[in-house]
Design an enzyme around this catalytic site. Structure first.
Site, mmCIF file in Angstrom:
data_model
loop_
_atom_site.group_PDB
_atom_site.id
_atom_site.type_symbol
_atom_site.label_atom_id
_atom_site.label_comp_id
_atom_site.label_asym_id
_atom_site.label_seq_id
_atom_site.Cartn_x
_atom_site.Cartn_y
_atom_site.Cartn_z
ATOM 1 N N CYS A 333 0.810 -1.218 0.000
ATOM 2 C CA CYS A 333 0.000 0.000 0.000
ATOM 3 C C CYS A 333 0.847 1.273 0.000
ATOM 4 O O CYS A 333 1.827 1.362 0.741
ATOM 5 C CB CYS A 333 -0.832 -0.054 1.270
ATOM 6 S SG CYS A 333 -1.835 1.367 1.482
ATOM 7 N N ARG A 435 -12.116 -0.162 -6.210
ATOM 8 C CA ARG A 435 -11.966 0.255 -4.823
ATOM 9 C C ARG A 435 -11.213 1.580 -4.775
ATOM 10 O O ARG A 435 -11.326 2.338 -3.849
ATOM 11 C CB ARG A 435 -11.168 -0.828 -4.097
ATOM 12 C CG ARG A 435 -11.033 -0.606 -2.615
ATOM 13 C CD ARG A 435 -10.150 -1.683 -2.001
ATOM 14 N NE ARG A 435 -10.429 -1.829 -0.589
ATOM 15 C CZ ARG A 435 -9.503 -1.782 0.367
ATOM 16 N NH1 ARG A 435 -8.254 -1.608 0.058
ATOM 17 N NH2 ARG A 435 -9.837 -1.924 1.616
HETATM 18 P P1 IMP Z 1 -1.223 -6.969 3.781
HETATM 19 O O1 IMP Z 1 -1.822 -8.135 4.496
HETATM 20 O O2 IMP Z 1 -0.331 -6.141 4.641
HETATM 21 O O3 IMP Z 1 -0.555 -7.367 2.515
HETATM 22 O O4 IMP Z 1 -2.446 -5.983 3.406
HETATM 23 C C1 IMP Z 1 -3.601 -6.454 2.743
HETATM 24 C C2 IMP Z 1 -4.654 -5.364 2.784
HETATM 25 O O5 IMP Z 1 -4.194 -4.185 2.107
HETATM 26 C C3 IMP Z 1 -5.957 -5.692 2.082
HETATM 27 O O6 IMP Z 1 -6.802 -6.513 2.845
HETATM 28 C C4 IMP Z 1 -6.548 -4.318 1.814
HETATM 29 O O7 IMP Z 1 -7.227 -3.790 2.919
HETATM 30 C C5 IMP Z 1 -5.321 -3.470 1.589
HETATM 31 N N1 IMP Z 1 -5.043 -3.225 0.168
HETATM 32 C C6 IMP Z 1 -5.203 -4.048 -0.888
HETATM 33 N N2 IMP Z 1 -4.781 -3.476 -2.021
HETATM 34 C C7 IMP Z 1 -4.347 -2.249 -1.683
HETATM 35 C C8 IMP Z 1 -3.787 -1.157 -2.425
HETATM 36 O O8 IMP Z 1 -3.556 -1.220 -3.622
HETATM 37 N N3 IMP Z 1 -3.500 -0.038 -1.701
HETATM 38 C C9 IMP Z 1 -3.733 0.051 -0.371
HETATM 39 N N4 IMP Z 1 -4.202 -0.954 0.364
HETATM 40 C C10 IMP Z 1 -4.519 -2.085 -0.286
#
Ligand code: IMP
Length: 521
Positions: A333, A435
């Site tokens: 993100c 989104r």
């Molecule tokens: P991770 O588990 O830290 O990889 O984060 C996953 C979460 O990031 C997802 O469940 C979403 O809430 C969020 N997310 C998914 N795609 C994006 C993006 O492109 N930008 C920002 N947040 C994202």
């Protein structure tokens, strides 16, 4: 003076309870600013039970309780049907992404709901015209040794034969079609057969595969001896009370077209819907939430994402059955960097769940979970479940194929707000899955990146690793269940310590020339 032992113990205990900080003081921004999971530790407690006796039962929504607090994220490199099936088998739940057409998404939900352990509901099927050469190639690329043959080349077509490695192995003429070499004298099982009856048939017929057909002879599924031999049992499986089918979640957006999408998902048997917005406090989400609650009062709705009490209040008032917390904390993100908007995840999880829990609304900590310790901390801060993208990416059950780079076996993992993902969304019939952009946008503004992660093996090993690790972690804090954790954090019995930057360095591996970090066997 000689101290009375019992009073001395009570006296000492008073001091012990003063170590560290209670949760409010830890998260008080006047002290440290916004906190992330790495900024603090939980102090150890008294171990009075085996780690295997720690219960990880957790509320997903007001009405759904899971045996483990793990959710896979609705991302197109994380959760499709295979992931959703295995997350549910292992006690959690998968949320199927919506970067695809409503029909494709509904079909995935239907397959999860129809899944029966031991039955292969989507075997690779071929048509009679396929050549021996192609079968040999399929064997080489997919690893399967037998393929059912139907008149349509698909599941649901009339079963006309089965072709196995033995049928093609010594065949020199590679151009002939499988109809000339396949076995058409078939042993089949009838739809509705139990796994143990199928198993019995396989043994008595000495076959490796048992195609299952309906009354008209159409292929519906298959049982494989090799799968039966390595068949796992899943005592934690998340199932609905009445139908005993696996629980399945799916995400939707907040546009009008998403109402039609949801109708298809509900028809397919959906148990819980996630309204997927990076900032959930919008009139679009509130309207969608109210519409869902009036049209499908029994469907559980997870709303979000939110990071403040104000945002949470709006969605609770509109009828949310659970809230998802996180803005800018995901591993892929760049929202905080680009939008200047978001909140450090530790602070966000504490503030939102402290508020929402008063109304009996469970909270999901979404994003930034990089290891077992982060899960413990999210739960200690008030979440009841965690949603994971990056931590599960790279497992065998995620969509996509492995590839090699620099000698490492990798899989793609990308943010749903990356240019790659948005281009796929914006150019196809799935515009409602946006989104991170609105239809009027002329230029995409990325909020995520596209990258790759290392192969993590199967989640049938990885989730049990997280499960056992979390049990050990809670045991260390002296906690026997997630509910117990909530009570003892709130009462101030569970204590926390802020970590300085050097404390964080000390807590990691240091001072070694080289090492290998293997997390589980
Ligand atoms: P991770 O588990 O830290 O990889 O984060 C996953 C979460 O990031 C997802 O469940 C979403 O809430 C969020 N997310 C998914 N795609 C994006 C993006 O492109 N930008 C920002 N947040 C994202």
């Amino acid at each position: 003076m000689v101290l009375d032992f019992s009073s001395a113990t009570a006296h000492l205990k008073q001091y012990a309870s003063k170590d560290g900080l209670d949760i409010k003081s830890l998260v008080d921004s006047k002290n440290f600013g916004g906190l992330t999971y790495n900024d603090f530790l939980v102090l150890p407690g008294l171990i009075q039970f085996a780690s295997s006796n720690v219960s990880l039962e957790a509320k997903l929504t007001k009405k759904i309780t899971l045996k483990s607090p793990f959710i896979s994220a609705p991302m197109d490199t994380v959760t499709e049907e295979n992931m959703a099936i295995h997350m549910a088998l292992l006690g959690g739940i998968g949320i199927i992404h919506h970067n695809c057409s409503p029909d494709e998404q509904a079909e995935m939900v239907r397959r999860v709901k129809k899944y029966e352990n031991g039955f292969i509901s989507d075997p690779v099927v071929i048509s009679p015209e396929v050549s021996v050469r192609e079968v040999k190639q399929m064997k080489a690329t997919m690893g399967f040794t037998s393929f059912p043959v139907t008149d349509t080349g698909k599941v649901g077509g009339k079963l006309v034969g089965i072709v196995t490695l033995r049928d093609v192995q010594f065949q020199d003429n590679l151009d002939i079609s499988v109809s000339e070499v396949m076995t058409s004298d078939l042993i089949t099982g009838k739809k509705g057969i139990t796994l143990s009856e199928g198993n019995q048939l396989l043994r008595s017929s000495k076959k490796g595969k048992l195609p299952i057909v309906d009354g008209k002879g159409n292929l519906v599924s298959m049982i494989s001896l090799t799968d039966l031999q390595k068949n796992q049992t899943y005592p934690l499986a998340s199932k609905s009370f009445d139908s005993k089918q696996l629980l399945c979640g799916a995400s939707i957006g907040t546009m009008d077209a998403d109402r039609g999408r949801l109708e298809k998902l509900v028809d397919a048997g959906l148990d819980v819907v996630v309204i997927d917005s990076s900032n959930g406090s919008s009139v679009f989400q509130i309207n969608m939430l109210k519409w869902i609650k009036s049209k499908y009062p029994d469907l559980q709705v997870i709303a979000g994402n939110v990071v403040t009490r104000d945002q949470a209040a709006l969605l609770i008032e509109a009828g949310a059955d659970a809230l998802k917390i996180g803005m800018g904390s995901g591993s892929i993100c760049i929202t905080q960097e680009v939008m200047a908007c978001g909140r450090p995840q530790g602070t966000a999880v504490y503030n939102v769940s402290e508020f929402a829990n008063q109304f009996g609304i469970p909270c999901i900590a979404d994003g930034g979970i990089g290891n077992i310790g982060h899960i413990t901390k999210a739960l200690a801060l008030g979440a009841s479940c965690v949603m994971m993208g990056g931590l599960l990416a790279g497992t065998a059950e995620t969509p996509g194929l492995y590839f090699y780079r620099d000698g490492q076996r990798l899989k793609s993992y990308r943010g749903m707000g990356s240019i790659d993902a948005m281009q796929q969304t914006g150019t196809s019939a799935n515009a409602s899955s946006s989104r991170y952009f609105s239809e009027s946008d002329k230029v995409f503004v990325a909020q995520g990146v596209a990258g790759a992660v290392v192969d993590k093996g199967s989640i049938t090993t990885f989730i049990p690793y997280l499960y056992n690790g979390l049990q050990h972690s809670l045991q260390d804090i002296g906690i026997q269940s997630i509910e117990d954790l909530r009570t003892k954090v709130d009462s101030g019995e569970v204590r926390f310590e802020f970590r300085t930057t050097s404390a964080q360095l000390e807590g990691g591996v240091h001072g070694l020339h080289s090492y290998e970090k293997r997390l589980h066997n």
